[in-house]
Design an enzyme around this catalytic site. Structure first.
Site, mmCIF file in Angstrom:
data_model
loop_
_atom_site.group_PDB
_atom_site.id
_atom_site.type_symbol
_atom_site.label_atom_id
_atom_site.label_comp_id
_atom_site.label_asym_id
_atom_site.label_seq_id
_atom_site.Cartn_x
_atom_site.Cartn_y
_atom_site.Cartn_z
ATOM 1 C CD GLU A 105 -3.181 -2.506 7.273
ATOM 2 O OE1 GLU A 105 -2.008 -2.615 6.898
ATOM 3 O OE2 GLU A 105 -3.939 -1.606 6.871
ATOM 4 N N GLY A 150 2.759 2.466 10.702
ATOM 5 C CA GLY A 150 3.672 3.591 10.513
ATOM 6 C C GLY A 150 4.406 4.009 11.777
ATOM 7 C CB SER A 210 5.652 -1.525 11.895
ATOM 8 O OG SER A 210 5.207 -0.199 12.138
ATOM 9 C CG HIS A 254 -5.675 1.800 5.174
ATOM 10 N ND1 HIS A 254 -5.189 2.806 5.978
ATOM 11 C CD2 HIS A 254 -4.678 0.885 5.061
ATOM 12 C CE1 HIS A 254 -3.950 2.500 6.326
ATOM 13 N NE2 HIS A 254 -3.610 1.357 5.782
ATOM 14 C CD GLU A 286 -2.885 5.455 6.677
ATOM 15 O OE1 GLU A 286 -2.849 5.435 5.436
ATOM 16 O OE2 GLU A 286 -2.020 4.886 7.384
ATOM 17 C CG ASN A 292 -1.742 1.213 1.377
ATOM 18 O OD1 ASN A 292 -1.783 2.055 0.470
ATOM 19 N ND2 ASN A 292 -2.414 1.347 2.513
ATOM 20 C CE LYS A 340 -0.070 3.155 4.748
ATOM 21 N NZ LYS A 340 -0.050 3.238 6.195
#
Ligand code: 13P
Length: 250
Positions: A166, A172, A212, A96, A98, A12, A14
């Site tokens: 996730e 991140g 991560s 996701h 985000e 991904n 992003k």
């Protein structure tokens, strides 16, 4: 049992990359070698879907990072499943963290998107995961089961769905879930699917871990019986991604 499920690794990207840096990513993807027993998917930002599809080898599938819940119309800034298919991409990432936590997407909207994307023939990586405060409050299962139900209620064809667990606190942050933490949630998710969908779907649905993942931790995570692949952010922009794809290779 785990060996029946094809390992699936997604990158991904992003909101990263330009043509020059994407050329570099495509170069290491095409050079590989990528484990033939692994399914590989990359998700560039929307403006580059067509570009990536035209340059990356056919053994790498291309995904959009999001799409809307209807086919066309006055929805400024959105893209539809048919547009994604039109440029040769075959997957979409939905739900996701985000999208959920930066852009406020609800379980309900994500469910609607999953339903429409599947009805249009796309494959879906559907993401779930708890925030740190939810984990610390002992609510991990409650949260991921609620998110999974909103997805599952809208799935017409489980063969075209991959679940991505996730944990938000691992995304991140450099703070990976331990292999045991990941396995524990994946195992609970598979039990939930068995009880709420069917045992057959539970046995076959692939559950990726994301958060991560890197070249150093992928082998141990990928060795867990219910970890069927990864959804990789930062490391998918680097040649380390090839190592991650090959995590199950002897
Ligand atoms: P990182 O690998 O950068 O933690 O991102 C994970 C992720 O969000 C993939 O979708």
């Amino acid at each position: 049992m785990a060996s029946q499920r094809k390992f699936v690794v997604g990158g991904n990207w992003k909101m990263n990359g330009d043509k020059a840096s994407i050329d570099g990513i495509i170069a290491f993807l095409n050079a590989g070698p990528l484990d033939e027993n692994a399914e590989v998917i990359v998700a560039p930002a929307t403006p580059y879907l067509d570009y990536v599809r035209s340059k990356v080898n056919a053994n790498v599938a291309v995904a959009a990072q999001n799409c809307y819940k209807v086919g066309k119309g006055a929805f400024t800034g959105e893209i539809s499943p048919s547009m994604i298919k039109d440029v040769g991409a075959t997957w979409v990432i939905l739900g996701h963290s985000e999208r959920r936590h930066v852009f406020g997407e609800s379980d309900e909207l994500i469910g609607e998107k999953v339903k429409f994307a599947l009805s249009e023939g796309l494959n879906v990586i559907a993401c779930i995961g708890e925030k740190l405060e939810e984990r610390e409050a002992g609510k991990t299962n409650e949260v991921v089961f609620r998110q999974t139900k909103a997805i599952a209620d809208n799935v017409s064809d489980w063969k075209r769905v991959v679940l991505a667990y996730e944990p938000v606190w691992a995304i991140g942050t450099g703070k990976t879930a331990t292999p045991d933490q990941a396995q524990e949630v994946h195992d609970s998710l598979r039990k939930w699917v068995s009880e709420n969908v069917s045992s057959e779907v539970a046995q076959n649905v692939r559950i990726q871990y994301g958060g991560s993942v890197n070249a150093a931790n992928c082998k141990e995570l990928g060795a867990k019986p219910d970890v069927d692949g990864f959804l990789v952010g930062g490391a998918s922009l680097k040649p380390d991604f090839v190592t991650i794809v090959n995590a199950r290779k002897a």
